[in-house]
Design an enzyme around this catalytic site. Structure first.
Site, PDB file in Angstrom:
ATOM      1  N   ASP A  63      -8.962 -13.111   3.330  1.00 39.09           N
ATOM      2  CA  ASP A  63      -7.932 -12.245   3.899  1.00 39.09           C
ATOM      3  C   ASP A  63      -8.398 -11.760   5.272  1.00 39.09           C
ATOM      4  OD1 ASP A  63      -5.346 -10.892   3.522  1.00 39.09           O
ATOM      5  OD2 ASP A  63      -6.536  -9.064   3.677  1.00 39.09           O
ATOM      6  N   ILE A  64      -7.470 -11.661   6.222  1.00 43.15           N
ATOM      7  CA  ILE A  64      -7.800 -11.200   7.566  1.00 43.15           C
ATOM      8  C   ILE A  64      -7.947  -9.684   7.555  1.00 43.15           C
ATOM      9  CG2 ILE A  64      -7.057 -11.137   9.972  1.00 43.15           C
ATOM     10  CD1 ILE A  64      -5.391 -13.624   9.423  1.00 43.15           C
ATOM     11  N   ASN A  76      -0.834  -7.187  14.358  1.00 44.61           N
ATOM     12  CA  ASN A  76       0.599  -7.378  14.583  1.00 44.61           C
ATOM     13  C   ASN A  76       1.219  -6.178  15.282  1.00 44.61           C
ATOM     14  OD1 ASN A  76       1.084  -9.995  13.589  1.00 44.61           O
ATOM     15  ND2 ASN A  76       1.185  -9.271  11.480  1.00 44.61           N
ATOM     16  N   ASP A 135       1.067 -14.800  14.771  1.00 49.35           N
ATOM     17  CA  ASP A 135       1.338 -16.172  14.337  1.00 49.35           C
ATOM     18  C   ASP A 135       0.328 -17.150  14.930  1.00 49.35           C
ATOM     19  OD1 ASP A 135       3.483 -15.220  12.938  1.00 49.35           O
ATOM     20  OD2 ASP A 135       5.003 -15.899  14.373  1.00 49.35           O
ATOM     21  N   GLU A 190      -1.155 -13.230   4.688  1.00 49.60           N
ATOM     22  CA  GLU A 190      -2.263 -13.782   5.476  1.00 49.60           C
ATOM     23  C   GLU A 190      -3.430 -14.194   4.597  1.00 49.60           C
ATOM     24  OE1 GLU A 190      -2.858  -9.263   5.555  1.00 49.60           O
ATOM     25  OE2 GLU A 190      -1.187 -10.665   5.613  1.00 49.60           O
TER      26      GLU A 190
END
Length: 275
Positions: free
Chosen positions: A146-147, A154, A163, A189
């Site tokens: 996971d980021i 964002n 993106d 994500e």
């Protein structure tokens, strides 16, 4: 009259053979270099050879067709040329349809944004690897990725930049893992890596190599005072394996997910191994 008709059949046959080179040439252009392409080159050469043979027959037998039974060979020549043309076009259409079906199949299992496998393919492949591991007694590990702080990325830089990061992350992970590993978007994500025939220790080393690769990479840029600056992210990874604590993929995925969230609670940009 018979002689004229016979010569016309042979001449038309030679013309049809020349036409047959068109689909063969288009088919060759679609093939990758290799034995199959070379075989089609051989076929094209044979068509040219037979075309010369038709013309040679026509020259030497120009006045030799005097009775109806003399039409047998010209008719066979003509039908043979038609057969070659038909086979050429059918082969070309078959190749086009096969390529189209392969592209549609690839699209159906690929996430359009990240360019990696999608959740549908992930579930199917995970079930297959579970069955394979249990049947042959092989190790099976998964990585849940996971980021870190992706919502802030964002909110700060906009979804288009987010993106770009997702696409770049998908490419980076695919390039970093082994060819036998399966990389797929789990949701949002989150990315899962299925590592078949991989014990937990090897999977942990793979996870840390991924973590370092992402930390050192610049997956996007942002503008600061008119200048483009590299944008870096980090990831948290949970690692789990199919074994004594987990006998099916449901528990395996849950454990990897819990390990990943534990990595986030413990400071992010780290790898946590289940158990």
């Amino acid at each position: 009259m018979i002689n004229l008709f016979a010569n016309l059949l042979v001449g038309m046959g030679a013309g049809i053979l020349i036409l047959a080179l068109r689909p063969v040439r288009r088919l060759i252009a679609q093939l990758s270099p290799g034995p199959l392409r070379r075989h089609w080159y051989v076929l094209a050469t044979m068509i040219l050879f037979f075309t010369v043979g038709y013309l040679g027959y026509l020259a030497f037998q120009w006045h030799a067709h005097l009775a109806f039974h003399d039409l047998f060979a010209p008719i066979v020549f003509f039908l043979g040329a038609c057969f070659v043309l038909l086979v050429g076009y059918l082969s070309l259409e078959t190749a086009i349809d096969a390529r189209r079906m392969a592209a549609l199949e690839q699209e159906s299992i690929t996430d359009p944004l990240m360019g990696i496998y999608n959740r549908r393919y992930l579930d199917r492949r995970l079930a297959h690897e579970e069955h394979r591991a249990q049947r042959y007694g092989l190790p099976l590990s998964i990585l849940m990725i996971d980021i870190d702080h992706f919502k802030e990325v964002n909110d700060t830089y906009g979804h288009p930049v987010g993106d770009v990061i997702l696409r770049g992350l998908g490419e980076l992970i695919t390039d970093t893992v082994r060819s036998t590993d399966i990389v797929a978007r789990y949701g949002g994500e989150e990315i899962m890596v299925i590592a078949p025939s991989t014990p937990i220790g090897t999977a942990a080393r793979l996870a840390d190599r991924l973590r370092q690769a992402v930390e050192n990479a610049s997956l996007a840029t942002h503008v600061v005072e008119g200048n483009k600056k590299p944008l870096h992210i980090t990831i948290s990874i949970g690692v789990a394996h199919l074994g004594q604590n987990h006998h099916d993929t449901r528990g395996l995925v849950q454990s990897a997910d819990e390990a990943m969230y534990r990595a986030k609670r413990e400071g992010r940009n780290r790898v946590v191994i289940d158990g």
